[in-house]
Design an enzyme around this catalytic site. Sequence first.
Site, short mmCIF file in Angstrom:
data_model
loop_
_atom_site.label_atom_id
_atom_site.label_comp_id
_atom_site.label_asym_id
_atom_site.label_seq_id
_atom_site.Cartn_x
_atom_site.Cartn_y
_atom_site.Cartn_z
N GLN A 127 0.69 -1.20 0.58
CA GLN A 127 -0.11 -0.22 -0.38
C GLN A 127 1.10 1.05 0.13
OE1 GLN A 127 -3.77 -0.50 3.71
NE2 GLN A 127 -1.68 -2.24 3.66
N CYS A 142 -1.16 12.94 -15.91
CA CYS A 142 -2.25 14.45 -15.86
C CYS A 142 -3.95 13.08 -14.92
CB CYS A 142 -2.56 14.60 -16.94
SG CYS A 142 -3.91 14.26 -18.07
N CYS A 152 0.08 19.10 -18.83
CA CYS A 152 0.08 18.54 -19.12
C CYS A 152 0.43 18.99 -20.63
CB CYS A 152 -0.57 16.69 -19.58
SG CYS A 152 -0.85 15.52 -20.88
N HIS A 168 -1.44 1.20 -4.41
CA HIS A 168 -1.91 2.63 -4.59
C HIS A 168 -1.26 3.25 -4.83
CE1 HIS A 168 -4.16 1.52 0.34
NE2 HIS A 168 -5.09 1.04 -1.05
N1 APR Z 1 7.26 -2.82 11.69
C1 APR Z 1 6.42 -2.69 11.61
N2 APR Z 1 4.61 -2.51 11.41
C2 APR Z 1 4.75 -0.87 12.44
C3 APR Z 1 6.22 -0.48 12.88
C4 APR Z 1 7.31 -1.10 12.28
N3 APR Z 1 8.61 -1.03 12.55
N4 APR Z 1 5.50 0.56 13.01
C5 APR Z 1 4.86 0.78 12.83
N5 APR Z 1 4.16 -0.18 12.23
C6 APR Z 1 2.66 -0.41 12.25
C7 APR Z 1 1.26 0.42 13.04
O1 APR Z 1 1.21 -0.95 14.16
C8 APR Z 1 0.60 0.32 12.17
O2 APR Z 1 -0.26 -1.14 12.60
O3 APR Z 1 1.87 0.09 10.92
C9 APR Z 1 0.67 0.05 11.04
C10 APR Z 1 0.87 1.85 9.95
O4 APR Z 1 -0.77 1.61 10.16
P1 APR Z 1 -1.15 2.93 9.56
O5 APR Z 1 -0.54 3.82 9.25
O6 APR Z 1 -2.78 2.33 9.03
O7 APR Z 1 -0.61 2.33 7.28
P2 APR Z 1 -1.58 1.58 6.20
O8 APR Z 1 -1.88 0.81 7.00
O9 APR Z 1 -0.21 1.16 5.26
O10 APR Z 1 -2.36 2.88 5.50
C11 APR Z 1 -3.37 2.14 4.41
O11 APR Z 1 -4.06 4.49 3.95
O12 APR Z 1 -3.02 6.53 4.44
C12 APR Z 1 -3.76 5.29 4.52
O13 APR Z 1 -3.39 4.97 1.29
C13 APR Z 1 -2.61 5.35 2.51
O14 APR Z 1 -1.73 3.50 2.06
C14 APR Z 1 -2.24 3.57 3.03
C15 APR Z 1 -3.66 4.04 3.78
#
Ligand code: APR
Length: 249
Positions: A105, A131, A151, A123
């Site tokens: 993602q 564009c 563009c 994503h």
């Molecule tokens: N190693 C592994 N996991 C970790 C670490 C680490 N060092 N540090 C934090 N995390 C975990 C957190 O506990 C949390 O569960 O990574 C996760 C991050 O969660 P989000 O910030 O919600 O990220 P994500 O799940 O990728 O979000 C999905 O939402 O923000 C939008 O489109 C964007 O692709 C993104 C989507």
Amino acid sequence: MKTGSASIDIAADWIRNCSKLFVLTGAGVSKESGIPTFRDAQEGLWADYNAEDLATPEGFLKDPPLVWQWYDWRRKKVQDVQPNPGHFALTEIEQIVPNFTLVTQNVDGLHRRAGSQNLIEIHGSILLFKCFDRGHEQKEIAFDLKVPPHCQCGSMVRPSVVWFGEAIPEKALKQSYDAAENCDVVLVVGTSGLVHPAASLPFLAKRTGAKIIEVNPNKTELTEGCDLFLAGPSGEILPKIVAGLKSKV
Ligand code: APR
């Protein structure tokens, strides 16, 4: 659900013996490279803005310079950091397991820089541009522009990412569903499991009998449905899984 350090060996066994491995990663895998998650990135200069302002088509049309400058700032951050041991461990796992698909993602390009090959950036990528009106792909775009360039067709240029409210490109989604439905082990790393359809992919696999391993320092929306939870940062846990895989090759 099993937890604890002996679980690393179980994870390595499942991965070693699987015929198809499906990996889903999120922002957590890039955390140890110093990439702020979407939520962390709304700090400092950007603290007054929310997702609707910065990461939706409506936000872009309302204030193109604002959105452009936010992505410019994030693109610079990405350029200044390196893939971490978690990214490299996934590249190594791909070399060991014959049938491997990684769906991320993340838009930061770090898996690609670490050498992952069979990779779906579901994503999109912050390093690519298209564009707004017709999706025409763009060549290299300079840093530090204050407003979006245009563009050849006249439309504004935007980052080639999937914004909130937008559909995932059909090809990437179909390939992700196919890979999830046909695997026998899923490795979910560093995602909160809140954003769909990406978060549904492990459970599509589960329906067809796959085992799910989760790597995350914190429990998530997905944890309860997983078969194995490895608590810790991916930069530490994934290299241990690789060591486990190599110890019995
Ligand atoms: N190693 C592994 N996991 C970790 C670490 C680490 N060092 N540090 C934090 N995390 C975990 C957190 O506990 C949390 O569960 O990574 C996760 C991050 O969660 P989000 O910030 O919600 O990220 P994500 O799940 O990728 O979000 C999905 O939402 O923000 C939008 O489109 C964007 O692709 C993104 C989507």
